[in-house]
Design a protein around this motif. Structure first.
Motif, short mmCIF file in Angstrom:
data_model
loop_
_atom_site.label_atom_id
_atom_site.label_comp_id
_atom_site.label_asym_id
_atom_site.label_seq_id
_atom_site.Cartn_x
_atom_site.Cartn_y
_atom_site.Cartn_z
N MET A 1 -25.31 -0.46 20.19
CA MET A 1 -24.30 -1.47 20.47
C MET A 1 -22.96 -0.81 20.74
SD MET A 1 -23.30 -4.73 18.23
CE MET A 1 -21.94 -5.73 18.75
N ALA A 2 -22.92 0.16 21.61
CA ALA A 2 -21.67 0.84 21.96
C ALA A 2 -20.72 -0.14 22.64
CB ALA A 2 -21.94 2.03 22.86
N SER A 3 -19.43 0.07 22.41
CA SER A 3 -18.45 -0.85 22.97
C SER A 3 -17.30 -0.10 23.64
CB SER A 3 -17.92 -1.76 21.86
OG SER A 3 -17.44 -1.00 20.78
N ALA A 4 -17.61 0.96 24.35
CA ALA A 4 -16.59 1.78 24.99
C ALA A 4 -16.23 1.23 26.35
CB ALA A 4 -17.08 3.21 25.13
N PRO A 5 -14.96 1.36 26.73
CA PRO A 5 -14.59 1.02 28.10
C PRO A 5 -15.34 1.95 29.06
CG PRO A 5 -12.64 1.52 26.75
CD PRO A 5 -13.85 1.82 25.93
N PRO A 6 -15.62 1.49 30.28
CA PRO A 6 -16.42 2.29 31.21
C PRO A 6 -15.81 3.66 31.53
CG PRO A 6 -15.65 0.25 32.25
CD PRO A 6 -15.22 0.22 30.82
N ASP A 7 -14.49 3.79 31.45
CA ASP A 7 -13.84 5.06 31.80
C ASP A 7 -13.60 5.96 30.57
OD1 ASP A 7 -11.96 3.35 30.69
OD2 ASP A 7 -10.34 4.01 32.00
N PHE A 8 -14.14 5.57 29.41
CA PHE A 8 -13.92 6.35 28.19
C PHE A 8 -14.76 7.62 28.20
CE2 PHE A 8 -15.11 7.44 23.78
CZ PHE A 8 -13.86 7.76 23.31
N GLU A 9 -14.10 8.74 27.96
CA GLU A 9 -14.79 10.02 27.81
C GLU A 9 -15.01 10.25 26.32
OE1 GLU A 9 -13.92 14.77 28.41
OE2 GLU A 9 -12.75 13.34 29.59
N ALA A 10 -16.26 10.42 25.92
CA ALA A 10 -16.61 10.56 24.50
C ALA A 10 -15.80 11.67 23.84
CB ALA A 10 -18.10 10.84 24.36
N LEU A 11 -15.50 11.46 22.56
CA LEU A 11 -14.85 12.46 21.74
C LEU A 11 -15.94 13.23 21.00
CD1 LEU A 11 -12.11 10.13 20.20
CD2 LEU A 11 -11.75 11.88 21.96
N THR A 12 -15.78 14.54 20.90
CA THR A 12 -16.79 15.35 20.24
C THR A 12 -16.16 16.20 19.14
OG1 THR A 12 -16.52 17.09 21.90
CG2 THR A 12 -18.28 15.47 22.28
N GLY A 13 -16.99 16.57 18.17
CA GLY A 13 -16.48 17.38 17.08
C GLY A 13 -17.58 18.13 16.37
N HIS A 14 -17.17 18.92 15.38
CA HIS A 14 -18.13 19.72 14.60
C HIS A 14 -17.47 20.23 13.34
CE1 HIS A 14 -16.06 23.40 15.93
NE2 HIS A 14 -16.06 22.86 17.14
N CYS A 15 -18.29 20.68 12.42
CA CYS A 15 -17.79 21.33 11.21
C CYS A 15 -17.37 22.76 11.58
CB CYS A 15 -18.87 21.33 10.13
SG CYS A 15 -20.34 22.27 10.61
N THR A 16 -16.90 23.51 10.61
CA THR A 16 -16.43 24.87 10.87
C THR A 16 -17.53 25.78 11.40
OG1 THR A 16 -14.74 24.65 9.17
CG2 THR A 16 -15.31 26.88 9.81
N CYS A 17 -18.71 25.70 10.81
CA CYS A 17 -19.80 26.60 11.21
C CYS A 17 -20.62 26.05 12.38
CB CYS A 17 -20.71 26.90 10.02
SG CYS A 17 -21.74 25.51 9.50
N LYS A 18 -20.31 24.86 12.82
CA LYS A 18 -20.97 24.18 13.95
C LYS A 18 -22.43 23.80 13.68
CE LYS A 18 -17.85 25.98 17.43
NZ LYS A 18 -17.69 26.66 18.70
#
Length: 177
Positions: A1-18
């Motif tokens: 049930m994602a609700s992002a605008p069509p032009d939204f570029e996903a945000l990504t992340g990780h912990c220190t060690c990936k």
């Protein structure tokens, strides 16, 4: 049930060690900069920066899953904190036993994503360290509260609409059990 605008570029992340990687599939509902003494102690710094997102708009993209443990909190209810099992970095929390929203540690966002997330509100500033100057934040229109705030005073119209859909989704989940 994602609700992002069509032009939204996903945000990504990780912990220190990936070992743990993740994606936010929609813009944050709100980003809190919390200055309470509890967050100062827990993070070992002057404040915590948490970006709030619906659980269905957050995805772990790594095979490694976080370890979730209950930590005490100022409210007395506690919080569930998800940490990398290898480097122990906190990735997100659920506060007050509410798992429909994730409080993602903004510091774990990757470089390009981190620049796109800024505080929408500073909370519990009655406990902030004196050398943190919020005058520039106030100039850019960020609200500053001695304690907490009324959601309607801070959240955008779009975020309030998404929250309404989230609450409907939560009710549907209860009926599906």
């Amino acid at each position: 049930m994602a609700s992002a605008p069509p032009d939204f570029e996903a945000l990504t992340g990780h912990c220190t060690c990936k070992s743990i990687t993740y994606t936010l599939l929609a813009p944050p509902l709100v980003t809190h900069c919390c200055h309470c003494s509890w967050c100062q102690r827990e993070t070992g710094t002057a404040f915590a920066l948490n970006t709030v997102i619906e659980c269905y708009n957050f995805r772990i993209t790594s095979p490694t899953q976080p370890t979730v443990a209950r930590n005490p909190s100022l409210s007395g209810i506690g919080q569930l904190v998800a940490r990398c099992p290898t480097c122990c970095v906190a990735i997100y929390s659920h506060y007050s036993n509410v798992t429909a929203t994730m409080f993602v540690r903004a510091g774990t966002l990757e470089e390009g994503s981190r620049q796109r997330v800024r505080p929408d509100v500073h909370i519990f500033t009655g406990a902030k360290v004196e050398w943190v100057d919020l005058s520039k934040e106030k100039e850019r229109g960020v609200k500053v509260y001695e304690e907490y705030y009324e959601r309607e005073d801070v959240w955008s119209e779009e975020s309030m609409e998404r929250r309404k859909k989230l609450l409907e989704w939560v009710e549907e989940q209860k009926g599906a059990v």
